[in-house]
Write a protein that holds these residues in place. Sequence first.
Motif, PDB file in Angstrom:
ATOM      1  N   MET A  93       0.947  -1.226   0.009  1.00 28.34           N
ATOM      2  CA  MET A  93       0.001  -0.063  -0.079  1.00 28.34           C
ATOM      3  C   MET A  93       0.689   1.371   0.048  1.00 28.34           C
ATOM      4  O   MET A  93       1.871   1.431   0.857  1.00 28.34           O
ATOM      5  N   SER A  94       0.518   2.181  -0.834  1.00 32.74           N
ATOM      6  CA  SER A  94       1.437   3.504  -0.757  1.00 32.74           C
ATOM      7  C   SER A  94       1.067   4.162   0.263  1.00 32.74           C
ATOM      8  O   SER A  94       0.107   4.387   0.738  1.00 32.74           O
ATOM      9  N   THR A  95       2.181   5.008   0.684  1.00 31.25           N
ATOM     10  CA  THR A  95       1.981   5.860   1.895  1.00 31.25           C
ATOM     11  C   THR A  95       2.116   7.407   1.462  1.00 31.25           C
ATOM     12  O   THR A  95       2.984   7.629   0.714  1.00 31.25           O
ATOM     13  N   SER A  96       1.322   8.197   2.203  1.00 30.90           N
ATOM     14  CA  SER A  96       1.637   9.497   1.721  1.00 30.90           C
ATOM     15  C   SER A  96       2.998  10.159   2.425  1.00 30.90           C
ATOM     16  O   SER A  96       3.520   9.581   3.572  1.00 30.90           O
ATOM     17  N   VAL A  97       3.403  11.444   2.241  1.00 28.98           N
ATOM     18  CA  VAL A  97       4.464  11.977   2.779  1.00 28.98           C
ATOM     19  C   VAL A  97       4.274  12.082   4.540  1.00 28.98           C
ATOM     20  O   VAL A  97       5.065  11.738   5.154  1.00 28.98           O
ATOM     21  N   TYR A  98       3.193  12.764   4.886  1.00 26.36           N
ATOM     22  CA  TYR A  98       2.755  12.758   6.312  1.00 26.36           C
ATOM     23  C   TYR A  98       2.845  11.619   7.050  1.00 26.36           C
ATOM     24  O   TYR A  98       3.557  11.466   7.980  1.00 26.36           O
TER      25      TYR A  98
ATOM     26  N   GLY B 260      -4.163  12.477  -3.704  1.00 29.83           N
ATOM     27  CA  GLY B 260      -5.124  12.129  -2.428  1.00 29.83           C
ATOM     28  C   GLY B 260      -5.606  10.965  -2.643  1.00 29.83           C
ATOM     29  O   GLY B 260      -6.262  10.346  -1.547  1.00 29.83           O
ATOM     30  N   GLY B 261      -5.706  10.140  -3.623  1.00 30.43           N
ATOM     31  CA  GLY B 261      -6.134   8.859  -3.646  1.00 30.43           C
ATOM     32  C   GLY B 261      -4.895   7.640  -3.572  1.00 30.43           C
ATOM     33  O   GLY B 261      -3.798   8.257  -3.289  1.00 30.43           O
ATOM     34  N   ASP B 262      -5.493   6.611  -3.319  1.00 28.59           N
ATOM     35  CA  ASP B 262      -4.495   5.404  -3.137  1.00 28.59           C
ATOM     36  C   ASP B 262      -5.136   4.155  -3.468  1.00 28.59           C
ATOM     37  O   ASP B 262      -5.895   3.393  -2.940  1.00 28.59           O
ATOM     38  N   GLU B 263      -4.753   3.874  -4.754  1.00 28.49           N
ATOM     39  CA  GLU B 263      -5.392   2.664  -5.679  1.00 28.49           C
ATOM     40  C   GLU B 263      -5.412   1.265  -4.738  1.00 28.49           C
ATOM     41  O   GLU B 263      -6.042   0.439  -4.945  1.00 28.49           O
ATOM     42  N   ASP B 264      -4.156   1.184  -3.873  1.00 27.83           N
ATOM     43  CA  ASP B 264      -3.942   0.013  -3.179  1.00 27.83           C
ATOM     44  C   ASP B 264      -4.928  -0.266  -2.052  1.00 27.83           C
ATOM     45  O   ASP B 264      -5.091  -1.111  -1.422  1.00 27.83           O
ATOM     46  N   ALA B 265      -5.208   1.049  -1.411  1.00 27.66           N
ATOM     47  CA  ALA B 265      -6.003   0.911  -0.003  1.00 27.66           C
ATOM     48  C   ALA B 265      -7.008   0.057   0.014  1.00 27.66           C
ATOM     49  O   ALA B 265      -7.205  -0.887   0.966  1.00 27.66           O
ATOM     50  N   GLY B 266      -8.103   0.310  -1.093  1.00 24.76           N
ATOM     51  CA  GLY B 266      -9.137  -0.705  -1.354  1.00 24.76           C
ATOM     52  C   GLY B 266      -9.217  -1.853  -2.073  1.00 24.76           C
ATOM     53  O   GLY B 266     -10.043  -2.254  -2.270  1.00 24.76           O
TER      54      GLY B 266
END
Length: 573
Positions: free
Chosen positions: A1-6, A107-113
Amino acid sequence: MSTSVYSRYRAAFAQALATALGVPAADIEAQVKPAEPAHGDLSFATFPLAKAQKKAPPAIAAGLAQSLSVPGLEIKAVGPYVNARFPTLPFTAEVIDAARGAGIRYGGDEDAGRGKTVAIDYSSPNIAKPIGFHHIRTTFLGHCIANIYRALGWRVEGINYLGDWGKQFGLVAVGFQEYGDPARIDDMGHLVEVYVKANKRAEAEPEFDEKARAFFRRMEAGDAEALKLWNQFRDTSIKGFKKIYARMGIEFEHIEGESRYQGKMDAVIDQIAKKPGVKESQGALIVDLPYAENEPPILLKKNDGSTLYATRDLAAAQDRYERFQFDKSLYVVAQDQALHFRQVFRTLKEMDLPWADRAVHVAFGRIHGMSTRKGQVVQLNDVLDEARERVSVKVRENVEAGRIQTDDADALSEQIALGAIAFGDLKHKRASDYTFDWDEVLSFEGHTGPYLQYAHARAVNVLRKGGGAPASYDAALLTLPEEQALLREIMRLPEVVRDAAEQYEPSLVARLLLDVASALSRYYTLGNQERDKRINVEGNDALRSARLALIDAARVTLAAGLTLLGIPTPDNM
């Protein structure tokens, strides 16, 4: 899962704290909070450690801060807190590159769901009636929630669950026989006129109301003539609805209605009869459950044998699980229906259906104060028309004055009007009521859709004047406090999108976009006071490229967030 900078920095800070304290990182991460801006970006309070370590919290914080080293973070103690700050590098480049690299998907993350499915029931007007302004909340909230889940990689099954079954269609039918023009059966406006007349007559004449009930009983019995007429009404309504949805940029995976479950409800009632059971009450069939004092029972059939909303919703819930195998099933419906959904969900649980707890009522409050120039019967299309007319006056004034360059003032007016109405709703927490105010909603200043659209258009214009977004830039040059403040707002979008999905709360995205636009405005106006702080600064190509890269990241953030909200992003305003 990709993660944001924060989230990446937050996780690294939590891991370092956990290692130093000898506890699992999961125990610490929830305690890492945003810091007061003057003291840093992340903060960990040491109060809970004081008893076990028998030290004062400031002493614990000082010791921890001295022992920690996390690449990319400056760590120091401030009283009882261990604070971490993002220095200019590599933070600045990471935020800008994350936004620009993702583009409209930021803002999205295609891996999250990935591999998960959500069914979302929203909008759901009644056929043979216009889409009223009161449908704006379910329609825009549902559309935005669907967009957010898609952005997070979920498979979304958006369902427009039409009210296309019940006595009111008997009213339309008997009304059409009395007042209708067969040549205008494909005219949605004519059906509405017929329904209004029939409804008034039914209220005054019990005999006419009984005719409507009798017609509906014919529908439930499968009478071919009655169903043919009903189908014509339904087709006319759906064609009319689709025009309005197209205007709002909304599409559904499924347009279906309560009629889908005609003929399937006896099987559901038989299933309920096995567990938790059914019984008769005053001639009606109800779910056999203990009820709270003054709680109405869950009705499955009326004393005349006709079914009710609960029966159809129970059948629909099972059907949707069989079709979609959903991980979540959301019902974006007004708070007024809270009891209904509590009872439906309770019945599903009592039936021992293992997926019953995946159903969620996404409730919302009411709108007050709406009226149009045409009077008190408020149709959504009329509101959009009036918004466009009001916006058009401002747009044409600006075009004539040379402040806006556009080849199609009408199209731009439509985009701004839609943005105004949509954002005017979505900025409010969904559970709260709010009062609609034309002047507030259509203002180009303040917490409005036009203000955000203007911020986006301004960013596009700055980039245009600067020769476009640069391919490369030196992030180390972006050291102004206003630049760093804007970066921190840009950084937040991925986290806010996830929070919005978890809470079914589009207002979180709306409020974040206001913060981005505000930070962008403060940064932009610096150049009005000091020439060397202009974005398109003269005589320093490297600094101009760095600033344009930041503006491009802000543009992307606004465009991505507005798109999630279902709001157009014009390039000129």
